[in-house]
Design a protein around this motif. Structure first.
Motif, PDB file in Angstrom:
ATOM      1  N   THR A   1       0.816  -1.214   0.000  1.00 25.27           N
ATOM      2  CA  THR A   1       0.000   0.000   0.000  1.00 25.27           C
ATOM      3  C   THR A   1       0.849   1.264   0.000  1.00 25.27           C
ATOM      4  O   THR A   1       0.599   2.189  -0.790  1.00 25.27           O
ATOM      5  CB  THR A   1      -0.927   0.003   1.232  1.00 25.27           C
TER       6      THR A   1
ATOM      7  N   SER B   1       1.026   3.726  -3.162  1.00 22.25           N
ATOM      8  CA  SER B   1       0.446   5.055  -2.990  1.00 22.25           C
ATOM      9  C   SER B   1       1.471   6.137  -3.284  1.00 22.25           C
ATOM     10  O   SER B   1       1.147   7.170  -3.889  1.00 22.25           O
ATOM     11  CB  SER B   1      -0.090   5.207  -1.561  1.00 22.25           C
TER      12      SER B   1
ATOM     13  N   PHE C   1      -1.112   6.976   1.660  1.00 24.77           N
ATOM     14  CA  PHE C   1      -1.549   5.584   1.753  1.00 24.77           C
ATOM     15  C   PHE C   1      -2.828   5.442   2.567  1.00 24.77           C
ATOM     16  O   PHE C   1      -3.489   4.407   2.525  1.00 24.77           O
ATOM     17  CB  PHE C   1      -0.452   4.687   2.329  1.00 24.77           C
TER      18      PHE C   1
ATOM     19  N   SER D   1      -6.859   6.141  -5.439  1.00 21.61           N
ATOM     20  CA  SER D   1      -6.800   5.144  -4.360  1.00 21.61           C
ATOM     21  C   SER D   1      -7.422   3.819  -4.805  1.00 21.61           C
ATOM     22  O   SER D   1      -7.009   2.753  -4.346  1.00 21.61           O
ATOM     23  CB  SER D   1      -7.521   5.664  -3.115  1.00 21.61           C
TER      24      SER D   1
ATOM     25  N   VAL E   1      -4.796   1.863  -6.604  1.00 24.75           N
ATOM     26  CA  VAL E   1      -3.908   1.208  -5.638  1.00 24.75           C
ATOM     27  C   VAL E   1      -4.578  -0.037  -5.064  1.00 24.75           C
ATOM     28  O   VAL E   1      -3.955  -1.099  -4.939  1.00 24.75           O
ATOM     29  CB  VAL E   1      -3.527   2.186  -4.517  1.00 24.75           C
TER      30      VAL E   1
END
Length: 475
Positions: free
Chosen positions: A195, A199, A206, A413, A416
């Motif tokens: 993560t 990120s 993150f 996000s 990710v």
């Protein structure tokens, strides 16, 4: 003498390492710069992301900039630090990884993590049915916080004899650990090696999207736990239904003879575990409210390593040795990050990055956000087989796919989350993973039987992730 296995567990020796794959991609990208059109977007500053972002519809073709042998050889170095391509630098992330490794080395030197899991096993003895969800929760916690993977290999020789004695089989013991930690990595919340690195490469904090990842983590743990408990109950009721029934007696003898001694959970180790958890809590607070990033987080884990070393009475010489050895264990990860970002350096120098973005823009134009985010998940799934390193895959794909998400109107996000979920699912079964291969070898479980056991579960996890990504777009 051990019984001969008719279905030997495959090794990853014949498959190229992540280093070879990534360096090969450097060569491929450099060669592509000779015939892929060069182009650029007009960029403007984004207050939200803190960097310049491309503006949709502004792509223009520019003069080509083919990359040769010099660029190929320079790429691994420039991936760490390149003054001409600052966004591609990986030195801060790589240093963070090394310090995290040192921190984990010191924690492991105290024996606290081993003792904590061993204590949970001891307390559940006689109630082995409920040991499964408890232990899978502990391993998932390790996976979601610090990417627990190779560290699990020490627990197979402890847990498998307990499971066999309780009337289950070796595959149950393997599944508890491998699926427990694996679903934690799949649903990573603050995992520095998935993560955080992804990120950073995507240009976001993150903590962005952490709520959806918590949902994936909890539901994924529930699904995996139900699957393992269902199988374990079936084996206990009828041992012939075990997928490794033909080696039950041999496994019972083998793991009884090779059982390891338990590690006691002392008051000192409880303190270490409390400090370990507090470190990650402080990291979340710092990033979410104080604007911390790689430098500050590195300082935090260095300070935490020192405090834990003192609290755990590791001693000066043992502390230094544990920290250096821990950093050494993750040196390969740090080097992979630099090499993967070297690919981005070559693409930028060859002016191909924006060309790829332009192609992605064309693909997502008119495509709904729901379709886009699910296609992104399958792209990352396919790439996970090619690049088994989670950190290497993050820095390879996020610089392209995160900006492409802007064009599709999808939050970065979610890109990710799609990446780490895809990588987590693939790494539950791929024979190129040293963790999977090592776990099956220790558990004496043939790979083909593991696939039979886990295949339906993977289908359920895929449905979960695609549903969560869809929900993330709609909300």
């Amino acid at each position: 003498m051990a019984d001969a296995s008719p279905d030997p567990v495959p090794t990853a020796d014949r498959f190229p390492s992540a280093f070879t794959i990534l360096f090969g991609l450097v060569i491929v990208v450099a060669a592509a710069s000779w015939f892929v059109p060069a182009g650029e977007y007009t960029r403007q500053a984004s207050a939200l992301l803190g960097r310049d972002v491309p503006l949709p519809g502004t792509y223009t073709v520019v003069d080509p900039a083919p990359q040769g042998l010099w660029a190929v050889l320079r790429a691994p170095i420039a991936g760490f630090y390149d003054p001409e391509s600052y966004d591609a630098n990986a030195i801060d992330v790589s240093l963070f990884v090394l310090i995290i490794g040192g921190f984990l080395g010191v924690v492991n030197a105290t024996g606290a993590i081993d003792a904590g899991i061993t204590a949970a096993m001891a307390r559940m003895r006689g109630r082995e049915k409920w040991m499964i969800p408890v232990l899978m929760a502990l391993f998932a916690l390790g996976g979601t916080t610090y990417g627990m993977a190779e560290e699990t290999l020490a627990f197979y020789a402890i847990l498998i004899p307990v499971m066999i004695a309780a009337g289950y089989d070796a595959l149950t013991g393997v599944a508890v650990i491998l699926l427990g930690a694996g679903v934690g990595v799949l649903g990573s919340t603050i995992n520095p090696f998935a993560t955080t690195i992804a990120s950073d490469a995507a240009g976001i904090a993150f903590t962005d999207g952490i709520g959806l990842r918590v949902v994936i983590l909890i539901l994924g743990w529930l699904i995996c736990t139900w699957w393992v408990m269902r199988y374990a109950a079936r084996v206990k009721a009828d041992p012939t239904r075990s997928l490794v029934a033909d080696r039950r007696d041999a496994n019972a003898r083998h793991f009884h003879d090779g059982a390891k001694a338990a590690v006691s959970l002392t008051g000192l180790r409880k303190l270490v575990l409390a400090l370990f958890g507090a470190t990650f809590a402080v990291m979340i607070w710092g990033v979410a409210s104080q604007g911390w990033w790689m430098a500050e987080m590195s300082m935090l884990f260095l300070a935490a390593a020192i405090v834990i070393g003192l609290a755990g009475r590791v001693g000066e010489k043992n502390f230094v040795e544990a920290f250096v050895n821990g950093a050494r264990d993750l040196l390969g990860v740090a080097l992979i990050i630099g090499l993967a970002r070297g690919i981005v350096v070559v693409m930028d120098a060859g002016k191909m990055t924006d060309t790829l973005l332009h192609a992605a823009e064309g693909m997502v134009t008119g495509v709904s956000e729901v379709v886009y985010v699910n296609v992104l998940f399958w792209i990352e799934t396919a790439l996970s087989f090619l690049v088994p390193s989670t950190s290497g895959l993050a820095v390879l794909t996020m610089p392209i796919l995160a900006p492409a998400s802007d064009f599709a109107g999808v939050d970065r996000s979610l890109a990710v989350t799609a990446y780490q979920s895809a990588s987590g699912i693939v790494n539950l079964v791929t024979p190129t993973s040293a963790v999977v291969v090592g776990a099956l070898a220790i558990g004496r479980v043939p790979f083909n039987r593991w696939v039979r056991f886990v295949a339906p579960l993977l289908g359920g996890l895929i449905v979960l992730v695609m549903g969560a990504l869809t929900l993330g777009v709609l909300l």
